[in-house]
Write a protein that holds these residues in place. Structure first.
Motif, mmCIF file in Angstrom:
data_model
loop_
_atom_site.group_PDB
_atom_site.id
_atom_site.type_symbol
_atom_site.label_atom_id
_atom_site.label_comp_id
_atom_site.label_asym_id
_atom_site.label_seq_id
_atom_site.Cartn_x
_atom_site.Cartn_y
_atom_site.Cartn_z
ATOM 1 N N HIS A 123 0.817 -1.221 0.000
ATOM 2 C CA HIS A 123 0.000 0.000 0.000
ATOM 3 C C HIS A 123 0.848 1.267 0.000
ATOM 4 O O HIS A 123 0.306 2.371 0.144
ATOM 5 N N HIS A 124 2.140 1.130 -0.170
ATOM 6 C CA HIS A 124 3.018 2.302 -0.233
ATOM 7 C C HIS A 124 4.180 1.987 -1.167
ATOM 8 O O HIS A 124 4.578 0.818 -1.308
ATOM 9 N N MET A 172 2.020 3.928 -7.475
ATOM 10 C CA MET A 172 1.467 2.673 -7.000
ATOM 11 C C MET A 172 1.097 1.747 -8.151
ATOM 12 O O MET A 172 1.300 0.529 -8.086
#
Length: 310
Positions: A203-204, A222
């Motif tokens: 998620h990062h 992303m």
């Protein structure tokens, strides 16, 4: 620092030197084979041409520029060429050594140890994941020559990894049987599959250099990282899948045309109707085992005469 244009060529002395050295080694082996009176193999020349072309695309073309400055996904495509496709093709391009001068004993011992399957698979994963640790890889993005050293070293360890599978030049036997090669290839797919899933599901962003880079192809950081994870988990397996398929086919048909069985053309013996017939040419090994008949005599069945009474 402003990155070069995405369409610019990469002219790193380290990568150009690695490309020229690879071409020189293949050419030297080809010329040595010709000097011994052996005809040039068009197939080996084709392997050499495709392998060197893939290296040139990975090292010099705009793909290398985009990989080093813009997109992690481009980097994983570059790595797939450098580690997955070019090394086996270059090894397949090498003809037998013949009677060339032998290397010093300690060099041969080190080389034999490095291409031992257990060592090779550990080494290739240590180098790959070591270079891609966030701190080290960010340093590669900040220093172009360090990035070039990374690519050259990935090629080197990949040649070591593929050596036990290809057994280049036909000058020596591989230390693995076909079944061992299948296990070796399957084992090699596990670490990269796991890493690809980590990249795709994170998620990062892992690398600030790509997050701050100008957007190429309209992909945000992303999305770029998720595509890179898919490349690592799927596209990077294509070369291994091809190798698995070839080894598996050789396992099924190890003798090829050597499996031909002669026939004198004479009439068959009436008393030998139940004897196993010659296996047809190019029949795989497992079929030969089936057609060979039982290898253990069946136990005799005791029979008891019955007396018939009126």
């Amino acid at each position: 620092m402003t990155p070069p244009a995405a369409t610019a060529l990469t002219l790193s002395p380290i990568l150009l030197g690695t490309l020229v050295t690879s071409a020189a080694v293949v050419a030297q082996r080809q010329l040595a084979s010709r000097s011994r009176g052996l005809p040039a193999s068009p197939l080996r020349l084709g392997y050499a041409g495709i392998g060197l072309l893939l290296l040139a695309v990975a090292f010099v073309s705009p793909l290398a520029t985009v990989a080093a400055h813009y997109l992690l996904a481009a980097h994983l495509v570059q790595v797939t060429m450098v580690m997955g496709f070019a090394p086996p093709l270059l090894l397949l391009a090498l003809p037998p050594r013949g009677d060339q001068p032998r290397l010093p004993a300690w060099i041969r011992r080190v080389g034999t140890g490095l291409v031992y399957p257990g060592v090779a698979i550990v080494l290739v994963n240590l180098v790959f994941f070591g270079w891609h640790a966030p701190v080290i890889y960010q340093a590669c993005l900040d220093h172009e020559e360090l990035y070039s050293v990374q690519q050259a070293s990935l090629l080197g360890v990949s040649l070591i990894f593929w050596w036990p599978i290809v057994a280049p030049g036909g000058s020596g036997r591989s230390s693995m049987t076909s079944l061992m090669k299948l296990g070796y290839i399957l084992l090699a797919t596990i670490p990269q599959t796991f890493a690809g899933l980590v990249f795709a599901l994170a998620h990062h962003p892992f690398y600030a250099g790509y997050a701050k880079a100008p957007r190429a192809l309209g992909m945000d950081p992303m999305t770029d990282q998720q595509v890179a994870g898919a490349c690592m988990a799927l596209i990077s397996k294509l070369a291994l899948f091809a190798a698995f398929s070839v080894v598996f086919w050789h396992l099924l048909d190890p003798h090829g045309a050597d499996g031909d069985t002669g026939d004198d053309g004479g009439p068959p013996d009436d008393h030998d109707d139940d004897a196993p017939q010659p296996v047809r040419p190019r029949a795989p090994a497992w079929l030969a085992m089936l057609e060979r008949g039982p290898v253990i005599d069946e136990p005799a069945i005791a029979r008891r005469d019955r007396v018939l009474t009126p």
